[in-house]
Design an enzyme around this catalytic site. Sequence first.
Site, short mmCIF file in Angstrom:
data_model
loop_
_atom_site.label_atom_id
_atom_site.label_comp_id
_atom_site.label_asym_id
_atom_site.label_seq_id
_atom_site.Cartn_x
_atom_site.Cartn_y
_atom_site.Cartn_z
N HIS A 53 0.82 -1.23 0.04
CA HIS A 53 0.07 -0.05 -0.07
C HIS A 53 0.99 1.18 -0.05
CE1 HIS A 53 -3.81 -2.02 1.71
NE2 HIS A 53 -3.48 -2.87 0.75
N GLU A 55 1.04 3.95 2.00
CA GLU A 55 1.74 4.15 3.20
C GLU A 55 2.76 3.36 3.58
OE1 GLU A 55 -2.74 5.31 3.26
OE2 GLU A 55 -1.58 3.77 2.52
N CYS A 83 -5.75 2.37 5.70
CA CYS A 83 -6.37 1.09 6.04
C CYS A 83 -6.05 0.77 7.45
CB CYS A 83 -6.42 0.20 4.84
SG CYS A 83 -4.58 -0.72 5.06
N CYS A 86 -2.10 -0.19 7.37
CA CYS A 86 -1.27 1.03 7.14
C CYS A 86 -1.43 2.00 8.41
CB CYS A 86 -1.90 1.75 6.09
SG CYS A 86 -1.58 0.86 4.33
#
Length: 156
Positions: A53, A55, A83, A86
């Site tokens: 992801h 992040e 999310c 993260c």
Amino acid sequence: MRERDFLERAIELAVAHSVDGVNGPFGAVITCGDRIAAEGWNRVVELADPTAHAEIVALRAACRELERVELADCTLYSSCKPCPMCLAAAYWARIPRVVFAATAQEAEKAGFIDRYLYAEFRRSDENKAIELVHRPLADAGEPFKRWLQNPMRQVY
């Protein structure tokens, strides 16, 4: 740079790296003081890695750039609310502040399951969609015992 500039940069990364449809529409920037320490964008499909992801990519890059695992003097800017994975990674990195633009509801409308995951983590272990099986073994605590006895350990 200002907070708005960092958020706009995160959105630019999200747009630029998802235009071909390969990567998801997410971008992230990590700042240390007034400078950008690292940037990241969603690379899940590109790397065949469900943890890639924006992040997480930015956190990994920031830790390499700053040569440390604790980012207690940094801020994470994200194009969307992180999310649970993260957000947990930000906690592990000791990031004290996360600033985001889009909401989990907006991500859900685009087909992402962030809100489902937040709800899933609130459920008891017995009621989760993934079966969690605890099989206690006599020596399961041995790694922790050795870790605590190791004078060379680096606490994080």
